[in-house]
Write a protein that holds these residues in place. Structure first.
Motif, PDB file in Angstrom:
ATOM      1  N   GLY A  34     -57.037  -9.598 -26.255  1.00 56.38           N
ATOM      2  CA  GLY A  34     -56.605  -8.464 -25.446  1.00 56.38           C
ATOM      3  C   GLY A  34     -57.435  -8.331 -24.183  1.00 56.38           C
ATOM      4  O   GLY A  34     -58.553  -8.867 -24.081  1.00 56.38           O
ATOM      5  N   LEU A  35     -56.865  -7.599 -23.241  1.00 57.16           N
ATOM      6  CA  LEU A  35     -57.510  -7.356 -21.952  1.00 57.16           C
ATOM      7  C   LEU A  35     -56.942  -6.039 -21.441  1.00 57.16           C
ATOM      8  O   LEU A  35     -55.762  -5.743 -21.674  1.00 57.16           O
ATOM      9  CB  LEU A  35     -57.127  -8.482 -20.981  1.00 57.16           C
ATOM     10  N   SER A  36     -57.793  -5.251 -20.763  1.00 55.69           N
ATOM     11  CA  SER A  36     -57.320  -3.952 -20.295  1.00 55.69           C
ATOM     12  C   SER A  36     -57.365  -3.873 -18.771  1.00 55.69           C
ATOM     13  O   SER A  36     -58.414  -3.557 -18.197  1.00 55.69           O
ATOM     14  CB  SER A  36     -58.188  -2.869 -20.942  1.00 55.69           C
ATOM     15  N   PRO A  37     -56.258  -4.171 -18.111  1.00 54.82           N
ATOM     16  CA  PRO A  37     -56.223  -4.090 -16.649  1.00 54.82           C
ATOM     17  C   PRO A  37     -55.992  -2.660 -16.172  1.00 54.82           C
ATOM     18  O   PRO A  37     -55.176  -1.928 -16.754  1.00 54.82           O
ATOM     19  CB  PRO A  37     -55.014  -4.960 -16.258  1.00 54.82           C
ATOM     20  N   ALA A  38     -56.691  -2.268 -15.102  1.00 61.38           N
ATOM     21  CA  ALA A  38     -56.456  -0.961 -14.481  1.00 61.38           C
ATOM     22  C   ALA A  38     -55.094  -0.972 -13.802  1.00 61.38           C
ATOM     23  O   ALA A  38     -54.662  -1.998 -13.286  1.00 61.38           O
ATOM     24  CB  ALA A  38     -57.553  -0.685 -13.445  1.00 61.38           C
ATOM     25  N   LYS A  39     -54.450   0.202 -13.793  1.00 58.82           N
ATOM     26  CA  LYS A  39     -53.144   0.286 -13.119  1.00 58.82           C
ATOM     27  C   LYS A  39     -53.292   0.120 -11.605  1.00 58.82           C
ATOM     28  O   LYS A  39     -52.317  -0.118 -10.909  1.00 58.82           O
ATOM     29  CB  LYS A  39     -52.436   1.587 -13.483  1.00 58.82           C
ATOM     30  N   THR A  40     -54.546   0.248 -11.094  1.00 55.05           N
ATOM     31  CA  THR A  40     -54.794   0.052  -9.660  1.00 55.05           C
ATOM     32  C   THR A  40     -55.021  -1.418  -9.307  1.00 55.05           C
ATOM     33  O   THR A  40     -55.106  -1.757  -8.123  1.00 55.05           O
ATOM     34  CB  THR A  40     -56.054   0.840  -9.221  1.00 55.05           C
ATOM     35  N   SER A  41     -55.154  -2.276 -10.299  1.00 49.19           N
ATOM     36  CA  SER A  41     -55.409  -3.700 -10.014  1.00 49.19           C
ATOM     37  C   SER A  41     -54.246  -4.286  -9.224  1.00 49.19           C
ATOM     38  O   SER A  41     -53.083  -4.130  -9.594  1.00 49.19           O
ATOM     39  CB  SER A  41     -55.584  -4.471 -11.326  1.00 49.19           C
ATOM     40  N   THR A  42     -54.587  -5.007  -8.151  1.00 50.92           N
ATOM     41  CA  THR A  42     -53.529  -5.650  -7.357  1.00 50.92           C
ATOM     42  C   THR A  42     -53.254  -7.067  -7.874  1.00 50.92           C
ATOM     43  O   THR A  42     -52.212  -7.639  -7.573  1.00 50.92           O
ATOM     44  CB  THR A  42     -53.906  -5.715  -5.861  1.00 50.92           C
ATOM     45  N   SER A  43     -54.186  -7.628  -8.631  1.00 53.83           N
ATOM     46  CA  SER A  43     -54.000  -8.985  -9.154  1.00 53.83           C
ATOM     47  C   SER A  43     -53.239  -8.992 -10.484  1.00 53.83           C
ATOM     48  O   SER A  43     -52.470  -9.928 -10.747  1.00 53.83           O
ATOM     49  CB  SER A  43     -55.362  -9.672  -9.359  1.00 53.83           C
ATOM     50  N   TRP A  44     -53.461  -7.969 -11.314  1.00 51.15           N
ATOM     51  CA  TRP A  44     -52.799  -7.979 -12.628  1.00 51.15           C
ATOM     52  C   TRP A  44     -51.269  -8.123 -12.533  1.00 51.15           C
ATOM     53  O   TRP A  44     -50.678  -8.907 -13.281  1.00 51.15           O
ATOM     54  CB  TRP A  44     -53.203  -6.773 -13.493  1.00 51.15           C
ATOM     55  N   PRO A  45     -50.595  -7.389 -11.624  1.00 50.95           N
ATOM     56  CA  PRO A  45     -49.130  -7.549 -11.543  1.00 50.95           C
ATOM     57  C   PRO A  45     -48.719  -9.005 -11.277  1.00 50.95           C
ATOM     58  O   PRO A  45     -47.649  -9.428 -11.713  1.00 50.95           O
ATOM     59  CB  PRO A  45     -48.743  -6.638 -10.366  1.00 50.95           C
ATOM     60  N   CYS A  53     -53.729 -18.098 -22.238  1.00 50.76           N
ATOM     61  CA  CYS A  53     -52.800 -17.332 -23.087  1.00 50.76           C
ATOM     62  C   CYS A  53     -51.445 -17.104 -22.440  1.00 50.76           C
ATOM     63  O   CYS A  53     -51.343 -16.971 -21.222  1.00 50.76           O
ATOM     64  CB  CYS A  53     -53.360 -15.919 -23.309  1.00 50.76           C
ATOM     65  N   GLU A  54     -50.465 -16.959 -23.303  1.00 56.44           N
ATOM     66  CA  GLU A  54     -49.157 -16.433 -22.882  1.00 56.44           C
ATOM     67  C   GLU A  54     -49.201 -14.917 -23.081  1.00 56.44           C
ATOM     68  O   GLU A  54     -49.666 -14.437 -24.123  1.00 56.44           O
ATOM     69  CB  GLU A  54     -48.070 -17.053 -23.780  1.00 56.44           C
ATOM     70  N   LEU A  69     -50.455 -11.685 -12.383  1.00 57.88           N
ATOM     71  CA  LEU A  69     -50.638 -12.386 -13.662  1.00 57.88           C
ATOM     72  C   LEU A  69     -49.484 -12.035 -14.609  1.00 57.88           C
ATOM     73  O   LEU A  69     -48.934 -12.910 -15.290  1.00 57.88           O
ATOM     74  CB  LEU A  69     -51.977 -12.007 -14.299  1.00 57.88           C
ATOM     75  N   ARG A  70     -49.123 -10.753 -14.612  1.00 58.51           N
ATOM     76  CA  ARG A  70     -48.000 -10.301 -15.458  1.00 58.51           C
ATOM     77  C   ARG A  70     -46.729 -11.064 -15.099  1.00 58.51           C
ATOM     78  O   ARG A  70     -45.999 -11.537 -15.976  1.00 58.51           O
ATOM     79  CB  ARG A  70     -47.806  -8.805 -15.271  1.00 58.51           C
ATOM     80  N   GLU A  71     -46.493 -11.187 -13.785  1.00 61.40           N
ATOM     81  CA  GLU A  71     -45.298 -11.878 -13.308  1.00 61.40           C
ATOM     82  C   GLU A  71     -45.291 -13.346 -13.756  1.00 61.40           C
ATOM     83  O   GLU A  71     -44.235 -13.910 -14.061  1.00 61.40           O
ATOM     84  CB  GLU A  71     -45.267 -11.793 -11.781  1.00 61.40           C
ATOM     85  N   THR A  97     -57.427 -14.915 -14.885  1.00 61.25           N
ATOM     86  CA  THR A  97     -56.753 -15.621 -13.786  1.00 61.25           C
ATOM     87  C   THR A  97     -55.287 -15.884 -14.118  1.00 61.25           C
ATOM     88  O   THR A  97     -54.883 -15.905 -15.288  1.00 61.25           O
ATOM     89  CB  THR A  97     -57.425 -16.976 -13.518  1.00 61.25           C
ATOM     90  N   GLY A  98     -54.512 -16.107 -13.073  1.00 62.28           N
ATOM     91  CA  GLY A  98     -53.121 -16.505 -13.233  1.00 62.28           C
ATOM     92  C   GLY A  98     -52.681 -17.276 -12.005  1.00 62.28           C
ATOM     93  O   GLY A  98     -53.435 -17.365 -11.012  1.00 62.28           O
ATOM     94  N   PHE A  99     -51.485 -17.838 -12.064  1.00 62.75           N
ATOM     95  CA  PHE A  99     -50.972 -18.635 -10.946  1.00 62.75           C
ATOM     96  C   PHE A  99     -49.517 -18.259 -10.732  1.00 62.75           C
ATOM     97  O   PHE A  99     -48.687 -18.410 -11.635  1.00 62.75           O
ATOM     98  CB  PHE A  99     -51.105 -20.128 -11.285  1.00 62.75           C
ATOM     99  N   VAL A 100     -49.217 -17.733  -9.554  1.00 67.00           N
ATOM    100  CA  VAL A 100     -47.837 -17.296  -9.290  1.00 67.00           C
ATOM    101  C   VAL A 100     -47.490 -17.557  -7.825  1.00 67.00           C
ATOM    102  O   VAL A 100     -48.354 -17.423  -6.942  1.00 67.00           O
ATOM    103  CB  VAL A 100     -47.651 -15.809  -9.710  1.00 67.00           C
TER     104      VAL A 100
END
Ligand SMILES: Cc1cc2nc3c(=O)[nH]c(=O)nc-3n(C[C@H](O)[C@H](O)[C@H](O)COP(=O)(O)O)c2cc1C
Length: 158
Positions: free
Chosen positions: A47-58, A114-115, A60-62, A21-24
């Motif tokens: 570690g965690l391995s997000p798919a490049k197709t994930s719409t939520s990971w970007p 995590c950061e 969380l990254r942000e 999860t993340g909050f943005v």
């Protein structure tokens, strides 16, 4: 060797299930994952391995952080909800903010907040590395939700 061979063989490796999860931008985001791994004690890394197709990971990254929520055996409905894309996954769901601001879901076995400190390319996925900022066992007697050969189950002590 095709995709099916890879899935069928790697599906023999039983895993737990987490919700990352993340909050943005004032909104929570997250997705179901089995690719969580512990990486290092010193420094404390996961570690965690997000798919490049994930719409939520970007998202969380942000936000620059992510929280790993380890699901309890009765939380398959939560897994199903977070395995969908493009829906409001948090509607009616209980959660509170972890130290990074990322959501800690109610009723999870444990969480690791995590950061995000690195992200490495890995084919159609990436490998995200998180530095642990806060972690807690929420249910010391609880059992995990398990994923094996495409099906869900619970752990039993033999
Ligand atoms: C048991 C299980 C394990 C999964 N593991 C991962 C994973 O490790 N990485 C990943 O990117 N997606 C994984 N997924 C798929 C995502 O949860 C799914 O694609 C989701 O719709 C992505 O949502 P998003 O588009 O909001 O990111 C898994 C799904 C399930 C049901």
């Amino acid at each position: 060797m095709d995709d099916r061979d890879i899935r069928n063989t790697l599906g023999n490796f039983c895993t737990g299930v987490v919700i990352a999860t993340g909050f943005v931008d004032g909104k929570p985001a997250g997705f179901a994952a089995q690719s969580f791994l512990s990486l290092s004690l010193d420094p404390a890394l996961v570690g965690l391995s997000p798919a490049k197709t994930s719409t939520s990971w970007p998202l969380l990254r942000e936000s620059g952080s992510f929280c790993i929520n380890i699901l309890s055996s009765h939380q398959k409905p939560v897994c199903d909800r977070f395995a969908q894309s493009g829906v409001d996954k948090f509607e009616g769901l209980e959660w509170q903010s972890g130290v990074t601001g990322s959501p800690v879901l109610a009723d999870v076995l444990a969480y690791i907040d995590c950061e995000l400190v690195a992200e490495h390319d890995a084919g159609d996925h990436t490998i995200a590395v998180g530095h642990i900022k806060e972690l807690k066992v929420c249910k010391s007697e609880g059992l995990p939700l398990l994923f094996f050969k495409g099906a869900y189950g619970a752990f039993s002590v033999s």
